[in-house]
Design an enzyme around this catalytic site. Structure first.
Site, PDB file in Angstrom:
ATOM      1  CD  GLU A 152      -2.673  23.500  20.237  1.00  0.00           C
ATOM      2  OE1 GLU A 152      -2.957  24.622  19.772  1.00  0.00           O
ATOM      3  OE2 GLU A 152      -2.275  22.567  19.521  1.00  0.00           O
ATOM      4  CG  HIS A 203      -0.413  27.909  18.532  1.00  0.00           C
ATOM      5  ND1 HIS A 203       0.563  28.319  17.653  1.00  0.00           N
ATOM      6  CD2 HIS A 203      -0.573  26.577  18.304  1.00  0.00           C
ATOM      7  CE1 HIS A 203       0.976  27.285  16.942  1.00  0.00           C
ATOM      8  NE2 HIS A 203       0.308  26.209  17.320  1.00  0.00           N
TER       9      HIS A 203
HETATM   10 ZN   LIG Z   1       0.286  24.186  16.721  1.00  0.00          ZN
END
Ligand SMILES: [Zn+2]
Length: 242
Positions: free
Chosen positions: A160, A163
């Site tokens: 995450e 991202h």
């Molecule tokens: Zn993802």
């Protein structure tokens, strides 16, 4: 030469390290559900540092990013603990708890819905419009030593945060030309689950990047970022989080 004729390349490299301050917001339900010990949070930040420094495998690439745990707060709020992604509860939780600026990593632990959501994140190009919504949410079971085995080595947060730094999934564009906008991750048609050695879903060269942090494999299977991903994340950081 007139100024407008100068077509300058962006500066290469930049600082060797980019230090990220991390603030963890532990959100709990009733009966102390969702409680997380400081030790688990420190281990989670260790996992981030090992992953982004390329210490997780011989062929893992180091990125510029290093993480420093700066603060931990705890809040009991059952609606926030079991919030639905994209809901008013998520917005309220983040508005109330967010600290710092675009360079600050706000990491929330909760148990987001619907179904079982290991984690989710905002992208760097959205921080200007929604500064208080910026950040990463993980289910607390995904923290190192959590109960979400085979997803309990802390790699959900690594994925995450990838991202959050501007990386897409390795299967983002399927077998298309652009795929994940990174040239040194092999193309991949669909997410890989488990740890399928030798999986190869696209005609383009290379087996699927199942060991990449930006795929969907088990934590024990994912252990690397590539040089292209490190470069993309650095450029995204310089463009949107500086
Ligand atoms: Zn993802």
């Amino acid at each position: 030469m007139s100024a407008q004729a100068v077509r300058q390349l962006p500066a290469r490299g930049g600082p060797r390290f980019i230090n990220i301050d991390v603030y963890v917001h532990v959100v709990k339900g009733n009966d102390n559900n969702g409680a997380v010990r400081n030790r688990a949070l420190r281990k989670q930040v260790d996992v981030l540092n090992d992953s982004f420094a390329g210490r997780t495998a011989p062929n893992a690439h180091s990125t510029p990013f290093r993480f420093r745990l700066r603060g931990i707060d705890r809040t009991t709020n059952p609606a926030w603990y079991r919030h639905v992604v994209g809901s008013k509860s998520e917005k309220n939780m983040k508005r109330a708890l967010h600290v710092g600026d675009a360079r600050t990593l706000n990491l929330y632990t909760a148990k987001p819905r619907p179904g079982i959501i290991l984690g989710y994140a905002t992208f760097p190009w959205d921080v200007d419009n929604k500064p208080l919504q910026d950040g990463v949410v993980v289910t607390r079971e995904s923290l190192p030593g959590g109960s979400a085995d085979p997803y309990a080595k802390g790699d959900t947060a690594t994925h995450e945060v990838g991202h959050w730094l501007g990386l897409y999934h390795t299967f983002q564009g399927g077998c298309g030309v652009k795929n994940d906008y990174v040239t040194d991750t092999a193309k991949e048609q669909t997410p890989a689950g488990g740890c399928p050695q030798g999986r190869d879903t696209c005609p383009a060269a290379g087996n699927d990047p199942i060991h990449n942090f930006m795929d969907y494999t088990y934590d024990r299977c994912m252990y690397k970022f590539t040089k292209g991903q490190a470069n993309r994340a650095r450029l995204a950081f310089q463009a949107f989080r500086n």
